[in-house]
Design a protein around this motif. Structure first.
Motif, PDB file in Angstrom:
ATOM      1  N   PHE A  55    -124.890  10.970  28.773  1.00 24.24           N
ATOM      2  CA  PHE A  55    -123.948  11.201  29.865  1.00 24.24           C
ATOM      3  C   PHE A  55    -124.466  10.515  31.120  1.00 24.24           C
ATOM      4  O   PHE A  55    -125.643  10.633  31.444  1.00 24.24           O
ATOM      5  N   GLU A  56    -123.571   9.824  31.829  1.00 28.10           N
ATOM      6  CA  GLU A  56    -123.941   9.301  33.138  1.00 28.10           C
ATOM      7  C   GLU A  56    -123.572  10.328  34.198  1.00 28.10           C
ATOM      8  O   GLU A  56    -122.438  10.823  34.225  1.00 28.10           O
ATOM      9  N   ALA A  57    -124.536  10.655  35.054  1.00 26.36           N
ATOM     10  CA  ALA A  57    -124.278  11.556  36.182  1.00 26.36           C
ATOM     11  C   ALA A  57    -123.700  10.730  37.327  1.00 26.36           C
ATOM     12  O   ALA A  57    -124.263   9.706  37.696  1.00 26.36           O
ATOM     13  N   ASP A 200    -120.808  -4.967  33.250  1.00 26.98           N
ATOM     14  CA  ASP A 200    -119.907  -4.496  34.291  1.00 26.98           C
ATOM     15  C   ASP A 200    -118.446  -4.549  33.842  1.00 26.98           C
ATOM     16  O   ASP A 200    -118.028  -5.425  33.090  1.00 26.98           O
ATOM     17  N   LYS A 201    -117.691  -3.584  34.357  1.00 26.86           N
ATOM     18  CA  LYS A 201    -116.259  -3.444  34.074  1.00 26.86           C
ATOM     19  C   LYS A 201    -115.481  -4.732  34.334  1.00 26.86           C
ATOM     20  O   LYS A 201    -114.509  -5.039  33.642  1.00 26.86           O
ATOM     21  N   LEU A 202    -115.897  -5.462  35.341  1.00 25.87           N
ATOM     22  CA  LEU A 202    -115.268  -6.736  35.695  1.00 25.87           C
ATOM     23  C   LEU A 202    -115.041  -7.638  34.479  1.00 25.87           C
ATOM     24  O   LEU A 202    -113.981  -8.246  34.333  1.00 25.87           O
ATOM     25  N   GLN A 254    -118.120   3.056  27.501  1.00 24.99           N
ATOM     26  CA  GLN A 254    -117.892   4.077  28.517  1.00 24.99           C
ATOM     27  C   GLN A 254    -116.535   3.758  29.133  1.00 24.99           C
ATOM     28  O   GLN A 254    -116.262   2.612  29.451  1.00 24.99           O
ATOM     29  N   GLY A 255    -115.691   4.756  29.303  1.00 28.16           N
ATOM     30  CA  GLY A 255    -114.418   4.454  29.950  1.00 28.16           C
ATOM     31  C   GLY A 255    -113.400   5.553  29.775  1.00 28.16           C
ATOM     32  O   GLY A 255    -113.588   6.476  28.987  1.00 28.16           O
ATOM     33  N   TYR A 256    -112.321   5.420  30.548  1.00 21.82           N
ATOM     34  CA  TYR A 256    -111.282   6.440  30.558  1.00 21.82           C
ATOM     35  C   TYR A 256    -110.658   6.639  29.188  1.00 21.82           C
ATOM     36  O   TYR A 256    -110.143   7.720  28.899  1.00 21.82           O
TER      37      TYR A 256
HETATM   38  P1  C2E Z   1    -121.290   2.505  38.348  1.00 20.23           P
HETATM   39  O1  C2E Z   1    -122.713   2.910  38.291  1.00 20.23           O
HETATM   40  O2  C2E Z   1    -120.940   1.179  37.771  1.00 20.23           O
HETATM   41  O3  C2E Z   1    -120.469   3.695  37.652  1.00 20.23           O
HETATM   42  C1  C2E Z   1    -119.310   3.536  36.867  1.00 20.23           C
HETATM   43  C2  C2E Z   1    -118.055   3.769  37.685  1.00 20.23           C
HETATM   44  O4  C2E Z   1    -116.929   3.402  36.910  1.00 20.23           O
HETATM   45  C3  C2E Z   1    -117.816   5.245  38.054  1.00 20.23           C
HETATM   46  O5  C2E Z   1    -117.119   5.271  39.306  1.00 20.23           O
HETATM   47  C4  C2E Z   1    -116.893   5.713  36.936  1.00 20.23           C
HETATM   48  O6  C2E Z   1    -116.137   6.851  37.282  1.00 20.23           O
HETATM   49  C5  C2E Z   1    -116.035   4.481  36.793  1.00 20.23           C
HETATM   50  N1  C2E Z   1    -115.392   4.367  35.498  1.00 20.23           N
HETATM   51  C6  C2E Z   1    -115.840   4.741  34.290  1.00 20.23           C
HETATM   52  N2  C2E Z   1    -114.974   4.429  33.325  1.00 20.23           N
HETATM   53  C7  C2E Z   1    -113.926   3.828  33.943  1.00 20.23           C
HETATM   54  C8  C2E Z   1    -112.678   3.275  33.471  1.00 20.23           C
HETATM   55  O7  C2E Z   1    -112.365   3.262  32.287  1.00 20.23           O
HETATM   56  N3  C2E Z   1    -111.857   2.742  34.424  1.00 20.23           N
HETATM   57  C9  C2E Z   1    -112.160   2.739  35.750  1.00 20.23           C
HETATM   58  N4  C2E Z   1    -111.300   2.210  36.612  1.00 20.23           N
HETATM   59  N5  C2E Z   1    -113.335   3.239  36.223  1.00 20.23           N
HETATM   60  C10 C2E Z   1    -114.182   3.787  35.316  1.00 20.23           C
HETATM   61  P2  C2E Z   1    -117.571   6.199  40.510  1.00 20.23           P
HETATM   62  O8  C2E Z   1    -118.046   7.525  40.010  1.00 20.23           O
HETATM   63  O9  C2E Z   1    -116.476   6.175  41.522  1.00 20.23           O
HETATM   64  O10 C2E Z   1    -118.837   5.452  41.094  1.00 20.23           O
HETATM   65  C11 C2E Z   1    -118.736   4.174  41.664  1.00 20.23           C
HETATM   66  C12 C2E Z   1    -120.112   3.606  41.928  1.00 20.23           C
HETATM   67  O11 C2E Z   1    -120.793   4.403  42.919  1.00 20.23           O
HETATM   68  C13 C2E Z   1    -121.026   3.612  40.703  1.00 20.23           C
HETATM   69  O12 C2E Z   1    -120.755   2.505  39.883  1.00 20.23           O
HETATM   70  C14 C2E Z   1    -122.380   3.564  41.369  1.00 20.23           C
HETATM   71  O13 C2E Z   1    -122.686   2.262  41.772  1.00 20.23           O
HETATM   72  C15 C2E Z   1    -122.152   4.430  42.598  1.00 20.23           C
HETATM   73  N6  C2E Z   1    -122.590   5.808  42.292  1.00 20.23           N
HETATM   74  C16 C2E Z   1    -121.888   6.830  41.724  1.00 20.23           C
HETATM   75  N7  C2E Z   1    -122.658   7.933  41.590  1.00 20.23           N
HETATM   76  C17 C2E Z   1    -123.893   7.596  42.050  1.00 20.23           C
HETATM   77  C18 C2E Z   1    -125.142   8.305  42.174  1.00 20.23           C
HETATM   78  O14 C2E Z   1    -125.297   9.472  41.792  1.00 20.23           O
HETATM   79  N8  C2E Z   1    -126.189   7.611  42.738  1.00 20.23           N
HETATM   80  C19 C2E Z   1    -126.068   6.315  43.171  1.00 20.23           C
HETATM   81  N9  C2E Z   1    -127.145   5.702  43.715  1.00 20.23           N
HETATM   82  N10 C2E Z   1    -124.915   5.625  43.036  1.00 20.23           N
HETATM   83  C20 C2E Z   1    -123.838   6.244  42.499  1.00 20.23           C
END
Ligand code: C2E
Ligand code: CA
Ligand code: CA
Ligand code: CA
Length: 277
Positions: A55-57, A200-202, A254-256
Motif C-alpha cells: 500500500f502507498e501511504a 510515472d502516470k504520464l 497502481q490506479g483507479y
Molecule cells: P505520487 O507519489 O506520484 O503519487 C501518486 C498519485 O497519483 C496520488 O495522488 C494518487 O492518488 C494518484 N493516482 C493513483 N492512481 C491514479 C489514477 O488511476 N488516476 C489518477 N488520475 N491519479 C491516480 P495524490 O495523493 O494527490 O498525491 C500527489 C503527489 O503528492 C504524489 O505523487 C506525491 O508526489 C505527493 N505526495 C502525496 N502524499 C505524500 C506524502 O505523504 N509525502 C510526500 N513527500 N509527498 C506526497
C-alpha cells in the motif's frame, strides 16, 4: 518603477500567490497540532493475480473551512518552507503505526510505502531516523518501503546514497518514483540502491495516443528485467491500459481501475476479509 528607481518585479497575480503560500503555510502549522492531516492508502497489485503487493501511504489534509486541499498544492509549499520535515515525521510515524496494526492483525505479506521528499533526505539522518520510527512502531524493516523520486536521486549526495544503502541492508525497500521524468542515465540507475521502478502516470496517459510511448514503456520493462528490479505502472484507469502493461511484462499496477486511495478503516476491512497472510 517604485519611484526610487527600483523596478518592482511584482504583479497582482504574484501577490495573491504569495498570500496563498503564507496562508497555507500558517494553516499547515495549525493542522499539524490540531490533527487535520490523515493518510489514505492505495493498493499496488500484481498484474498476474491482482493480489496486493503493498500500500502507498498518501497524505490528506482536510481544512476546517476550505475542505480538502490536495497534496499537489501543499506538499511543494511544505518542501519550500522545510515544514515537510515535521509533516514528514508525522507521516512516517503514522504510516508505521498503521502498518504495525495491520501486521499484528496478520497482514504479513503486504508492506507500506511512504513518499520521502528531497528535503527529508538532506536534513534527516536517514538510517537512524527510519530505524527509530520502525523501532517505535515495533515494525520489521522489510515491512517498509521508501518512495524517492528520480529527480531527488539525481540530486542526492553520496552521503545520502550511502544512508539509503544502509537502510537497504537492514531490509527496507527502496523505490524510484516518477521514473522517466528525471532523465537519469542508465549507468546511474544500475548503481543506485533501488528495488522497484515506478513508471510515472504520464507515460501511461501518453501510450494511448502516441505509439512511441509504448516503445518507451517496453524498454523500461526490459530494463527492469535486466537489472532485476520490479516494475510498477502508475495511474492505470482503464482496462486497455491494464492489458497493455500486462503484455509488456510489467509486474505491478497502481490506479483507479484497481482502487482509489482509501481510509485505513476501509482498507483494513478489505484486507482482513481477504486472505493476505
Ligand atoms: P505520487 O507519489 O506520484 O503519487 C501518486 C498519485 O497519483 C496520488 O495522488 C494518487 O492518488 C494518484 N493516482 C493513483 N492512481 C491514479 C489514477 O488511476 N488516476 C489518477 N488520475 N491519479 C491516480 P495524490 O495523493 O494527490 O498525491 C500527489 C503527489 O503528492 C504524489 O505523487 C506525491 O508526489 C505527493 N505526495 C502525496 N502524499 C505524500 C506524502 O505523504 N509525502 C510526500 N513527500 N509527498 C506526497
Ligand atoms: Ca509515490
Ligand atoms: Ca507519479
Ligand atoms: Ca511524485
Amino acid at each position: 518603477t517604485d519611484g526610487r528607481g527600483i523596478f518592482r518585479v511584482y504583479s497582482p497575480e504574484m501577490g495573491s500567490k504569495m498570500r496563498r503560500y503564507h496562508y497555507l503555510l500558517e494553516e499547515m502549522r495549525l493542522a499539524l497540532t490540531s490533527q487535520n492531516f490523515s493518510l489514505s492508502f492505495q493498493p499496488i497489485v500484481h498484474v498476474e493475480d491482482c493480489s496486493i503487493d503493498y500500500f502507498e501511504a498518501l497524505v490528506r489534509w482536510t481544512h476546517p473551512v476550505e475542505g480538502n486541499i490536495t497534496p499537489g498544492e501543499f506538499i511543494p509549499i511544505a518542501e519550500e518552507s522545510n515544514l515537510i520535515l515535521e509533516l514528514g515525521d508525522w507521516i512516517m510515524q503514522e504510516a508505521c503505526r498503521q502498518m504495525s496494526a495491520w501486521y499484528n492483525a496478520g497482514m504479513r505479506k503486504v508492506r507500506i510505502s511512504v513518499n520521502v521528499s528531497g528535503v527529508q533526505l538532506k536534513h534527516r539522518p536517514l538510517h537512524d531516523w527510519i530505524m527509530a520510527m520502525l523501532g517505535k512502531a515495533g515494525l520489521p524493516a522489510h515491512a517498509l518501503m521508501l518512495e524517492i523520486t528520480e529527480s531527488c536521486f539525481i540530486e542526492a549526495s553520496d552521503a545520502v546514497i550511502e544512508q539509503l544503502e544502509l537502510l537497504r541492508n537492514e531490509g527496507v525497500l527502496i523505490a524510484i518514483d516518477d521514473f522517466g521524468t528525471g532523465f537519469s542515465s542508465l549507468s546511474t540507475l544500475a548503481e543506485l540502491p533501488v528495488d522497484i521502478i515506478k513508471i510515472d502516470k504520464l507515460f501511461i496517459d501518453q501510450a494511448n495516443e502516441n505509439p512511441k510511448y509504448n516503445k518507451i514503456l517496453n524498454s523500461i520493462s526490459e530494463l527492469g528485467k535486466e537489472l532485476n528490479l520490479k516494475v510498477v505502472a502508475e495511474g492505470i484507469e482503464h482496462a486497455e491500459q491494464f492489458e497493455l502493461v500486462k503484455n509488456l511484462g510489467i509486474q505491478c499496477v497502481q490506479g483507479y481501475l484497481v482502487s482509489r486511495p482509501e481510509s485505513s478503516r476501509n482498507v483494513g476491512h478489505k484486507v482482513l476479509t481477504q486472505n493476505l497472510n
